[in-house]
Motif scaffolding. Structure first.
Motif, PDB file in Angstrom:
ATOM      1  N   THR A 131       5.555  68.250 -39.486  1.00  0.00           N
ATOM      2  CA  THR A 131       5.236  68.957 -40.729  1.00  0.00           C
ATOM      3  C   THR A 131       4.138  68.293 -41.549  1.00  0.00           C
ATOM      4  O   THR A 131       3.611  68.921 -42.470  1.00  0.00           O
TER       5      THR A 131
ATOM      6  N   VAL B 294       0.519  69.826 -39.470  1.00  0.00           N
ATOM      7  CA  VAL B 294       0.166  70.853 -40.448  1.00  0.00           C
ATOM      8  C   VAL B 294      -1.170  70.518 -41.102  1.00  0.00           C
ATOM      9  O   VAL B 294      -2.007  71.399 -41.347  1.00  0.00           O
TER      10      VAL B 294
ATOM     11  N   GLU C  25       6.749  76.648 -40.066  1.00  0.00           N
ATOM     12  CA  GLU C  25       6.501  75.275 -39.647  1.00  0.00           C
ATOM     13  C   GLU C  25       7.794  74.458 -39.639  1.00  0.00           C
ATOM     14  O   GLU C  25       8.003  73.610 -38.769  1.00  0.00           O
TER      15      GLU C  25
ATOM     16  N   LEU D 274       5.596  68.563 -45.440  1.00  0.00           N
ATOM     17  CA  LEU D 274       4.668  69.628 -45.827  1.00  0.00           C
ATOM     18  C   LEU D 274       3.910  69.270 -47.098  1.00  0.00           C
ATOM     19  O   LEU D 274       2.715  69.557 -47.224  1.00  0.00           O
TER      20      LEU D 274
END
Length: 239
Positions: free
Chosen positions: A64, A68, A95, A144
């Protein structure tokens, strides 16, 4: 991932190496360990659940954060996705789901290894798998968020430094009570400590009220992390 299967294998092998080095290697010197409640367990059985929780954290953080970051910073994958009815929240959830699927391969493989070495002392140990997925979920929002905060690849060295610190001092190799009193609150504040405490308690069949605190802490971490992450993703993708 069929063309990048080596990445999946390497994630599982890393945890196995930790088990051999610290669990069996150091464990041969330490022998049995007496827990604060008086329970005596082998050092290997004590360390193995902590390594399992660490694998859950590392698998989801790598997926993540770094992956990402590459997708929206360099590969521009999300530019095409957002030209469909999908929104940043859908991207975040997608994700996270993929990170959990990938993390499950690490977790499942290591649980099987623990069983083969006789390190699962209770039928409650079956719950170690969903517990680890819960730990992974808690760290997904953090990954994230970091993917949107960092500006270059070298920034991830800071993340790795913090992760390694938690791995070494988050109760992985020794009970927190063995640390000096002034350091114990810092350990209790570490997210990985709560993941280790939850997985270890389940693996050793030691249900205690503190596990509820672990669950609440990790749940709050996931909710807050995902809320921040989707807002940060929206800002980064629409700017």
């Amino acid at each position: 991932m069929r063309r990048a299967w080596i990445l999946i294998i390497s994630g599982a092998v890393e945890s196995l190496l930790f088990l051999f080095a610290f669990g069996f290697g150091v464990g041969a010197l330490v022998g049995d360990l007496t827990l604060p409640d008086g329970t005596v367990v082998s050092y290997t059985a004590y360390v193995a659940p902590a390594i399992l929780a660490n694998a859950a954290m590392m698998g989801v953080l790598a997926e993540t954060s770094i992956n990402v970051f590459a997708k929206f910073k360099w590969m521009k994958v999300y530019d095409g996705i957002l030209n469909t009815p999908l929104r940043p929240w859908d991207v975040a959830l997608g994700e996270v789901w993929w990170a959990l699927i990938r993390g499950f391969t690490y977790i499942g493989a290591f649980v099987v290894i623990m069983a083969l070495f006789g390190l699962l002392d209770s039928w409650w140990s079956v719950l170690a798998v969903p517990a680890c997925l819960f730990v992974a979920l808690a760290f997904s929002g953090i990954g994230l968020t970091l993917a949107t905060l960092f500006r270059d690849w070298t920034d991830f060295d800071w993340m790795n430094a913090v992760v390694f610190t938690m791995f070494l001092f988050g109760g992985t190799f020794t009970p927190v009570e063995s640390y000096p009193d002034y350091l114990q609150p810092l350990v209790y504040a570490m997210p990985l400590y709560h993941g280790i405490s939850l997985v270890r308690g389940i693996s050793l069949g030691q249900a205690e009220p503190m596990m509820l605190v672990n669950v609440v802490y990790l749940l709050a971490l996931w909710v807050v992390g995902m809320w921040i992450a989707q807002r940060r993703l929206a800002r980064a993708l629409y700017k």
